[in-house]
Design a protein around this motif. Structure first.
Motif, mmCIF file in Angstrom:
data_model
loop_
_atom_site.group_PDB
_atom_site.id
_atom_site.type_symbol
_atom_site.label_atom_id
_atom_site.label_comp_id
_atom_site.label_asym_id
_atom_site.label_seq_id
_atom_site.Cartn_x
_atom_site.Cartn_y
_atom_site.Cartn_z
ATOM 1 N N TYR A 323 0.855 -1.194 0.000
ATOM 2 C CA TYR A 323 0.000 0.000 0.000
ATOM 3 C C TYR A 323 0.886 1.238 0.000
ATOM 4 C CZ TYR A 323 -3.357 3.478 1.814
ATOM 5 O OH TYR A 323 -4.136 4.600 2.001
ATOM 6 N N CYS A 324 0.783 2.033 -1.060
ATOM 7 C CA CYS A 324 1.496 3.310 -1.144
ATOM 8 C C CYS A 324 0.462 4.418 -0.941
ATOM 9 C CB CYS A 324 2.180 3.440 -2.500
ATOM 10 S SG CYS A 324 3.196 4.914 -2.671
ATOM 11 N N PRO A 325 0.435 5.073 0.230
ATOM 12 C CA PRO A 325 -0.693 5.948 0.548
ATOM 13 C C PRO A 325 -0.630 7.355 -0.008
ATOM 14 C CG PRO A 325 0.733 5.717 2.461
ATOM 15 C CD PRO A 325 1.307 4.844 1.395
ATOM 16 N N PHE A 326 0.561 7.890 -0.308
ATOM 17 C CA PHE A 326 0.669 9.315 -0.617
ATOM 18 C C PHE A 326 1.408 9.550 -1.928
ATOM 19 C CE2 PHE A 326 1.044 9.258 4.168
ATOM 20 C CZ PHE A 326 -0.290 9.593 4.388
ATOM 21 N N TYR A 327 1.046 10.667 -2.566
ATOM 22 C CA TYR A 327 1.842 11.196 -3.668
ATOM 23 C C TYR A 327 2.356 12.569 -3.263
ATOM 24 C CZ TYR A 327 3.381 13.205 -8.010
ATOM 25 O OH TYR A 327 4.165 13.813 -8.948
ATOM 26 N N GLY A 335 -1.463 14.223 -3.226
ATOM 27 C CA GLY A 335 -2.493 13.233 -3.491
ATOM 28 C C GLY A 335 -2.490 12.125 -2.474
ATOM 29 N N VAL A 336 -3.572 11.364 -2.444
ATOM 30 C CA VAL A 336 -3.730 10.279 -1.487
ATOM 31 C C VAL A 336 -4.358 9.083 -2.195
ATOM 32 C CG1 VAL A 336 -6.007 11.118 -0.743
ATOM 33 C CG2 VAL A 336 -4.654 9.688 0.806
ATOM 34 N N ASN A 337 -3.952 7.900 -1.765
ATOM 35 C CA ASN A 337 -4.503 6.653 -2.287
ATOM 36 C C ASN A 337 -5.481 6.113 -1.253
ATOM 37 O OD1 ASN A 337 -5.020 4.115 -3.278
ATOM 38 N ND2 ASN A 337 -2.927 3.360 -3.083
ATOM 39 N N LEU A 338 -6.758 6.134 -1.568
ATOM 40 C CA LEU A 338 -7.809 5.735 -0.631
ATOM 41 C C LEU A 338 -8.211 4.276 -0.783
ATOM 42 C CD1 LEU A 338 -10.117 8.896 -0.923
ATOM 43 C CD2 LEU A 338 -8.433 8.383 0.856
ATOM 44 N N TRP A 339 -7.454 3.512 -1.588
ATOM 45 C CA TRP A 339 -7.834 2.129 -1.881
ATOM 46 C C TRP A 339 -6.661 1.204 -1.553
ATOM 47 C CZ3 TRP A 339 -8.419 6.360 -5.089
ATOM 48 C CH2 TRP A 339 -9.713 6.851 -5.201
ATOM 49 N N PRO A 340 -6.442 0.884 -0.280
ATOM 50 C CA PRO A 340 -5.250 0.118 0.126
ATOM 51 C C PRO A 340 -5.174 -1.283 -0.454
ATOM 52 C CG PRO A 340 -6.291 1.178 2.022
ATOM 53 C CD PRO A 340 -7.239 1.327 0.876
ATOM 54 N N ALA A 341 -6.291 -1.904 -0.744
ATOM 55 C CA ALA A 341 -6.270 -3.304 -1.178
ATOM 56 C C ALA A 341 -5.981 -3.468 -2.658
ATOM 57 C CB ALA A 341 -7.605 -3.966 -0.838
ATOM 58 N N PRO A 343 -3.914 -3.518 -6.084
ATOM 59 C CA PRO A 343 -2.478 -3.751 -6.340
ATOM 60 C C PRO A 343 -1.768 -2.577 -6.980
ATOM 61 C CG PRO A 343 -3.849 -5.024 -7.859
ATOM 62 C CD PRO A 343 -4.778 -4.441 -6.845
ATOM 63 N N ALA A 344 -2.443 -1.841 -7.856
ATOM 64 C CA ALA A 344 -1.828 -0.681 -8.511
ATOM 65 C C ALA A 344 -2.300 0.585 -7.806
ATOM 66 C CB ALA A 344 -2.204 -0.640 -9.989
ATOM 67 N N PRO A 345 -1.383 1.393 -7.270
ATOM 68 C CA PRO A 345 -1.813 2.587 -6.545
ATOM 69 C C PRO A 345 -2.462 3.615 -7.462
ATOM 70 C CG PRO A 345 0.577 2.573 -6.802
ATOM 71 C CD PRO A 345 0.080 1.248 -7.290
ATOM 72 N N ARG A 346 -3.552 4.204 -6.972
ATOM 73 C CA ARG A 346 -4.227 5.299 -7.670
ATOM 74 C C ARG A 346 -4.207 6.499 -6.737
ATOM 75 N NH1 ARG A 346 -10.055 3.798 -9.078
ATOM 76 N NH2 ARG A 346 -10.037 2.879 -6.999
ATOM 77 N N PHE A 347 -3.543 7.559 -7.153
ATOM 78 C CA PHE A 347 -3.421 8.739 -6.304
ATOM 79 C C PHE A 347 -4.463 9.770 -6.725
ATOM 80 C CE2 PHE A 347 0.889 6.914 -6.406
ATOM 81 C CZ PHE A 347 1.039 6.665 -5.050
ATOM 82 N N LEU A 348 -5.321 10.096 -5.783
ATOM 83 C CA LEU A 348 -6.351 11.098 -6.008
ATOM 84 C C LEU A 348 -5.750 12.465 -5.694
ATOM 85 C CD1 LEU A 348 -9.453 11.229 -6.608
ATOM 86 C CD2 LEU A 348 -9.780 11.334 -4.135
ATOM 87 N N GLY A 397 9.287 18.551 -12.502
ATOM 88 C CA GLY A 397 10.063 17.567 -13.247
ATOM 89 C C GLY A 397 9.428 16.191 -13.259
ATOM 90 N N GLU A 398 8.198 16.074 -12.737
ATOM 91 C CA GLU A 398 7.487 14.788 -12.714
ATOM 92 C C GLU A 398 6.473 14.750 -13.847
ATOM 93 O OE1 GLU A 398 6.728 12.420 -9.801
ATOM 94 O OE2 GLU A 398 8.470 12.990 -8.618
ATOM 95 N N VAL A 399 6.344 13.589 -14.455
ATOM 96 C CA VAL A 399 5.328 13.367 -15.485
ATOM 97 C C VAL A 399 4.296 12.394 -14.935
ATOM 98 C CG1 VAL A 399 4.870 12.470 -17.804
ATOM 99 C CG2 VAL A 399 6.925 13.834 -17.370
ATOM 100 N N LEU A 400 3.021 12.789 -15.017
ATOM 101 C CA LEU A 400 1.919 11.984 -14.495
ATOM 102 C C LEU A 400 1.029 11.516 -15.639
ATOM 103 C CD1 LEU A 400 0.765 14.295 -11.547
ATOM 104 C CD2 LEU A 400 2.482 12.488 -11.487
ATOM 105 N N LYS A 401 0.443 10.341 -15.451
ATOM 106 C CA LYS A 401 -0.563 9.841 -16.391
ATOM 107 C C LYS A 401 -1.905 9.800 -15.689
ATOM 108 C CE LYS A 401 -1.717 5.939 -19.415
ATOM 109 N NZ LYS A 401 -1.289 4.624 -19.931
ATOM 110 N N VAL A 402 -2.920 10.349 -16.323
ATOM 111 C CA VAL A 402 -4.271 10.345 -15.750
ATOM 112 C C VAL A 402 -4.895 8.978 -16.021
ATOM 113 C CG1 VAL A 402 -6.538 11.438 -15.780
ATOM 114 C CG2 VAL A 402 -4.483 12.831 -16.101
ATOM 115 N N THR A 403 -5.228 8.262 -14.943
ATOM 116 C CA THR A 403 -5.760 6.903 -15.087
ATOM 117 C C THR A 403 -7.271 6.827 -14.893
ATOM 118 O OG1 THR A 403 -5.336 6.454 -12.739
ATOM 119 C CG2 THR A 403 -3.578 5.912 -14.300
ATOM 120 N N GLY A 404 -7.891 7.929 -14.480
ATOM 121 C CA GLY A 404 -9.330 7.923 -14.258
ATOM 122 C C GLY A 404 -9.734 9.125 -13.431
#
Length: 557
Positions: A323-327, A335-341, A343-348, A397-404
């Motif tokens: 679980y990776c909780p923060f961006y 950002g925060v990852n509200l879905w610990p279970a 497998p792929a982290p989604r940062f809101l 200097g960070e590149v992000l991809k929008v996943t949803g």
């Protein structure tokens, strides 16, 4: 006599029960606050444009000492809305952002480290229902505790979390810092001047706690290196557990050793269990040493750190979710990852934590930024952040991809760091794509497993690079191979040519020379991370001469 015995027993029971009761009460209050912040985040996500407008106004209203900043600038911008006959009406966000962008050009330097990242005492007023304008770090920590407790009910048990994180100089806030009774790791263990000594001492205190529910690391590399220490030093660790005594070691000052020594007690049974499990091998060792372990929390597990996560999942951490909780970027929590279970982290991306702009990656030479509500799913963007008054429009200097999207809030995945792009002739090979070519190469080498790697552009070599054309040098640590044939060494260059036509063109013309591949001895990258001097993600392209010298001195083939 009997009443006295009963009184003593009651006193002992109360003394034992009070810390546990206090933990439960504070945990319950924090969970409630976390739930409230989550509901607030849901409301903010219904209109991210308005939320970003408010955040930008607060930043402009408190900034000082910059042109266009301060309360005067905010008032001038706000005043433009009064011509519509609505004195209290806010100016639409484009009007605010356009003037803001005109006054503050892109390109301001970003800080790598957040100020005030040290552990702070939790003030009760911050949890009052009406006090909404709080520090994003507090909101993030409360959201983390709420999400973790909802998904893994036993994860918030008292002293049920062990921390592996090197924080030289001063203690830094762990993920669940508002609830310090979560942790069984003494804060002093992480502040040792030596990274290796800090992680080893923290590992020892984690091993004492058999009823562990959460193993938390600041970086995936820290968890990796702590478990490497377990592989190589488990007999000594078992002896220290059995005797309840810390052995003298480099990087562990005598005074701090005595302070930590006072917290240890002999535990022969746990030492025997450690010996028995390690003697069986290290596949799935975490669940064998800590049968109640539910989750591995890693605060930075994306980008360059993903290599360590993948390695751990297939070996020591088999059967455990990560679980990776923060961006976090540019020293700010974004950002925060509200879905610990999952497998792929989604940062809101939280619209109330910073004012964010985005540079489309396929834009022209003079790109214009787009705002939080103007993103497209599946596209990549460079991140521009305004998170502190007076520090405007920092290019991270960070590149992000929008996943949803979650309501109107975008969910993002960090893709790459622009500073880690390989380029000796303008060919620009991003770090994640180079890693893919490298992994494809390794699949053609039977028995080889990648432990770690780093790249160097030949310009850093200076005169030692010789008269050859500009080229890359790659340093790798492998398991299963001690030497490579010339054909195997050339295979990586061949894969790069297949994956990057521009690189192939330069190689054909001779303006880029052949790639040089070196193997280094075990533990080289552990030493390299120590030499970095601060806990930060592993650089995949070295830019510093002293780091290059260190790794050149470890070449074995």
């Amino acid at each position: 006599m009997l009443p006295a015995v009963v009184a003593v027993a009651v006193a002992v029971a109360v003394a034992v029960a009070v810390p546990a009761l206090r933990h439960r009460l504070v945990r319950s209050a924090l969970r409630r606050a976390g739930g409230r912040y989550r509901r607030r985040l849901e409301a903010l996500g219904s209109d991210v444009r308005l939320s970003q407008e408010r955040r930008l106004r607060r930043l402009l209203g408190t900034g000082t000492g910059t042109a266009g900043g301060g309360r005067g600038a905010a008032a001038r911008v706000a005043g433009r809305g009064r011509s519509h006959g609505c004195p209290s009406q806010l100016v639409p966000l484009p009007a605010v952002s356009e003037e803001f962008q005109e006054r503050h050009p892109l390109g301001q330097p970003c800080r790598d480290e957040a100020p005030g990242n040290a552990v702070l005492p939790l003030r009760l007023w911050a949890l009052l229902p009406g006090c909404w304008d709080t520090d994003p770090r507090l909101q993030g920590a409360l959201l983390y505790l709420d999400a973790l407790g909802a998904t893994f009910p036993r994860a918030l048990a008292r002293r049920g979390t062990a921390l592996l994180h090197w924080t030289p100089g001063c203690p830094r806030a762990p993920a669940g810092w508002p609830l310090p009774t979560l942790y069984c790791t003494p804060a002093a263990a992480g502040t040792l001047p030596s990274r290796a000594a800090a992680l080893r001492v923290q590992l020892l205190f984690a091993l004492r706690q058999r009823a562990l529910h959460v193993l938390e690391a600041g970086l995936a590399a820290e968890l990796h290196d702590a478990l490497v220490a377990l592989h190589t030093e488990w007999p000594q660790l078992a002896q220290e557990l059995a005797l309840g005594r810390l052995s003298p070691q480099p990087g562990l000052p005598e005074g701090v050793r005595d302070q930590l020594q006072a917290l240890l007690t002999p535990d022969a049974a746990r030492a025997a269990e450690l010996r028995a499990e390690c003697a069986r091998g290290f596949e799935g060792i975490l669940l064998r040493l800590w049968p109640q372990l539910e989750v591995v929390v890693v605060r930075t597990a994306h980008g360059a750190e993903r290599l360590y996560c993948d390695s751990l999942r297939h070996a020591d951490c088999q059967g455990l979710p990560f679980y990776c909780p923060f961006y976090q970027a540019a020293g700010a929590l974004l950002g925060v990852n509200l879905w610990p279970a999952e497998p792929a982290p989604r940062f809101l991306l939280c619209p109330d934590w910073a004012f964010c702009e985005f540079l489309p990656c396929l834009a022209s030479k003079e790109p214009h930024t787009v705002l939080l509500d103007e993103l497209w799913e599946g596209r990549e963007y460079g991140l521009v952040v305004t998170a502190q008054p007076g520090e405007y429009r920092c290019r991270t200097g960070e590149v992000l991809k929008v996943t949803g999207f979650h309501k109107q809030c975008p969910m993002v995945e960090p893709v790459r760091r622009e500073s880690q792009t390989l380029s000796v002739r303008g060919e620009n090979i991003p770090e994640e794509q180079f890693c893919q070519s490298l992994c494809r190469t390794l699949r053609t080498w039977p028995g080889a497993r990648l432990i770690d790697y780093v790249c160097v552009e030949s310009s850093l070599l200076g005169d030692s690079s010789g008269p050859c054309a500009p080229h890359y040098e790659v340093f790798m640590e492998l398991q299963g191979l001690r030497d490579l044939s010339e054909g195997q060494r050339y295979k990586l260059d061949q894969c790069l040519q297949e994956d990057f036509p521009i690189y192939k063109s330069f190689r054909f013309k001779g303006s880029i020379g052949p790639l040089c591949l070196h193997l280094v001895r075990p533990a080289t990258f552990t030493q390299l991370r120590e030499a970095l001097g601060s806990p930060r993600p592993m650089p995949r392209v070295l830019r510093e001469g002293h780091l290059l010298q260190l790794i050149q001195g470890s070449v074995i083939s």
